[in-house]
Design a protein around this motif. Structure first.
Motif, PDB file in Angstrom:
ATOM      1  N   SER A  43       8.013  46.482 -10.875  1.00  0.00           N
ATOM      2  CA  SER A  43       7.764  47.853 -10.429  1.00  0.00           C
ATOM      3  C   SER A  43       6.562  47.948  -9.501  1.00  0.00           C
ATOM      4  CB  SER A  43       7.545  48.761 -11.645  1.00  0.00           C
ATOM      5  OG  SER A  43       6.439  48.297 -12.412  1.00  0.00           O
ATOM      6  N   ASP A  45       3.430  48.369 -10.236  1.00  0.00           N
ATOM      7  CA  ASP A  45       2.355  49.270 -10.632  1.00  0.00           C
ATOM      8  C   ASP A  45       1.536  48.768 -11.814  1.00  0.00           C
ATOM      9  OD1 ASP A  45       4.272  49.514 -12.594  1.00  0.00           O
ATOM     10  OD2 ASP A  45       4.347  51.707 -12.569  1.00  0.00           O
ATOM     11  N   ALA A  46       1.789  47.535 -12.284  1.00  0.00           N
ATOM     12  CA  ALA A  46       1.083  47.049 -13.462  1.00  0.00           C
ATOM     13  C   ALA A  46       1.179  45.526 -13.542  1.00  0.00           C
ATOM     14  CB  ALA A  46       1.655  47.683 -14.741  1.00  0.00           C
ATOM     15  N   ARG A  57      -0.225  45.265 -21.158  1.00  0.00           N
ATOM     16  CA  ARG A  57       0.126  45.841 -19.854  1.00  0.00           C
ATOM     17  C   ARG A  57      -1.118  46.509 -19.272  1.00  0.00           C
ATOM     18  NH1 ARG A  57       1.595  50.608 -17.278  1.00  0.00           N
ATOM     19  NH2 ARG A  57       3.412  50.462 -15.862  1.00  0.00           N
ATOM     20  N   SER A  59      -2.270  48.801 -16.213  1.00  0.00           N
ATOM     21  CA  SER A  59      -1.846  49.625 -15.085  1.00  0.00           C
ATOM     22  C   SER A  59      -2.777  49.383 -13.905  1.00  0.00           C
ATOM     23  CB  SER A  59      -1.858  51.106 -15.474  1.00  0.00           C
ATOM     24  OG  SER A  59      -3.191  51.546 -15.725  1.00  0.00           O
ATOM     25  N   THR A  61      -3.384  51.684 -11.571  1.00  0.00           N
ATOM     26  CA  THR A  61      -3.815  52.965 -11.037  1.00  0.00           C
ATOM     27  C   THR A  61      -5.332  52.969 -10.921  1.00  0.00           C
ATOM     28  OG1 THR A  61      -3.946  53.914 -13.259  1.00  0.00           O
ATOM     29  CG2 THR A  61      -1.848  54.131 -12.079  1.00  0.00           C
ATOM     30  N   ALA A  64      -7.505  52.327 -14.346  1.00  0.00           N
ATOM     31  CA  ALA A  64      -6.742  51.246 -14.961  1.00  0.00           C
ATOM     32  C   ALA A  64      -6.779  51.349 -16.487  1.00  0.00           C
ATOM     33  CB  ALA A  64      -7.291  49.900 -14.508  1.00  0.00           C
ATOM     34  N   GLN A  65      -5.616  51.214 -17.102  1.00  0.00           N
ATOM     35  CA  GLN A  65      -5.505  51.349 -18.551  1.00  0.00           C
ATOM     36  C   GLN A  65      -4.820  50.131 -19.135  1.00  0.00           C
ATOM     37  OE1 GLN A  65      -4.141  55.161 -19.996  1.00  0.00           O
ATOM     38  NE2 GLN A  65      -3.188  54.237 -21.803  1.00  0.00           N
ATOM     39  N   ASP A  67      -2.842  48.561 -22.321  1.00  0.00           N
ATOM     40  CA  ASP A  67      -2.059  48.940 -23.490  1.00  0.00           C
ATOM     41  C   ASP A  67      -1.314  47.727 -24.017  1.00  0.00           C
ATOM     42  OD1 ASP A  67      -2.423  51.937 -23.507  1.00  0.00           O
ATOM     43  OD2 ASP A  67      -1.509  51.696 -21.522  1.00  0.00           O
ATOM     44  N   ARG A 105       9.094  45.640 -21.907  1.00  0.00           N
ATOM     45  CA  ARG A 105       8.526  46.901 -22.408  1.00  0.00           C
ATOM     46  C   ARG A 105       8.187  46.832 -23.897  1.00  0.00           C
ATOM     47  NH1 ARG A 105       9.612  51.017 -18.640  1.00  0.00           N
ATOM     48  NH2 ARG A 105      11.113  50.402 -17.043  1.00  0.00           N
TER      49      ARG A 105
END
Length: 296
Positions: A43, A45-46, A57, A59, A61, A64-65, A67, A105
């Protein structure tokens, strides 16, 4: 083997850099967890990384996160994991030295090396054929004295079984990864001069070719999805294996001229920095990890 942890005063930094040795960009930093071996999600984005035996994961963005990706049915994970070409799954290596496939996922993992391997091979995954039907891995064996044999390059069916051994010493071979067209396997090997050099070989074991010729320990070649670039990790001359917590250089090169590599970054790291492919799906950048300390 104990899970890797950050040293006192050490942090974990995740960086990305573009082809041509552009200015690196720091994406994330933490003093809480030691993350390793970024894979870039299809994707775009990560990133997916391992840490503390689990999958994470990150991110990409502005905020940044990090998880956790909840994967069940698998022991503690090591830093040898590769995304499936289908974009929906990830291939995993664990500390039981077996290989697994799981939804990227999160969800239940499937044991792939369920059939007995030849001579008790220990599996360290590094590559998946672009068709998704074969895996490339480093295979080692335990010795009666409690040590391990040098690694060699193997392939196997993505469904399990059908093992094919492509190298057989002298010295270790590791970091085996398919080219984007599936015509070659790129890897690092001590076959030529006794220390790690980048090489490639056909999946049928023919056409062995040495690509780097310097005195550094060159590890983990990763070709960009468009085939125009490659990244690899260069350890100082005389470094045995691929240890952690040493100064290393992240190199970028065009695959038609491996003698013209440029240094994208010099980082304190090594093990975990660039073990598996971390290129963006559009080949615009790749990711790596640094582990600076108060004194380095």
């Amino acid at each position: 083997m104990p899970l890797r942890k950050l040293l006192p005063g050490q942090t974990c930094q995740v960086w990305t850099v573009g082809p041509g040795c552009t200015e690196p960009f720091k994406r994330f930093e933490t003093s809480r967890i030691l993350l390793e071996s970024p894979n870039w999600l299809s994707s775009g984005d990560a990133l997916v990384l391992n840490g503390e035996g689990r999958l994470w994961r990150l991110s990409l963005t502005e905020a940044a996160q990090l998880d956790e990706i909840a994967v069940t049915g698998v022991p503690d994970l090591n830093n040898d994991h590769v995304l499936d070409p289908d974009g929906e799954h990830i291939w995993l290596s664990a500390y039981d030295r077996q290989l697994y496939r799981a939804p990227v996922r999160g969800g239940a993992a499937e044991l792939i090396t369920r059939d007995p391997s030849p001579d008790g091979i220990l599996h360290f995954l590094h590559g998946v054929h672009p068709r998704g039907d074969r895996l490339a891995f480093t295979g080692l064996r335990e010795t009666p004295e409690g040590g391990r044999t040098p690694g060699d390059v193997y392939t196997m069916s993505a469904k399990g079984g059908d093992y094919r051994r492509l190298t057989s010493g002298p010295g270790a071979s590791d970091g085996c990864e398919y080219s984007p067209d599936g015509e070659w396997i790129y890897f690092n090997t001590e076959l030529f001069d006794g220390h790690a050099q980048i090489a490639r070989i056909r999946p049928d074991g023919s056409g062995l070719e040495q690509l780097t010729f310097d005195d550094r320990g060159n590890w983990f070649p990763h070709l960009s999805p468009d085939g125009r670039w490659a990244a690899y990790l260069a350890f100082p001359p005389g470094t045995p294996g691929h240890p952690s917590n040493v100064w290393v250089e992240v190199k970028i090169v065009t695959p038609d001229d491996w003698t013209s590599a440029c240094t994208a970054a010099r980082v304190f790291g090594g093990q975990g920095t660039l073990n598996t492919a971390g290129w963006a799906p559009d080949s615009s950048a790749f990711a790596y990890v640094a582990y600076p300390t108060d004194s380095a």
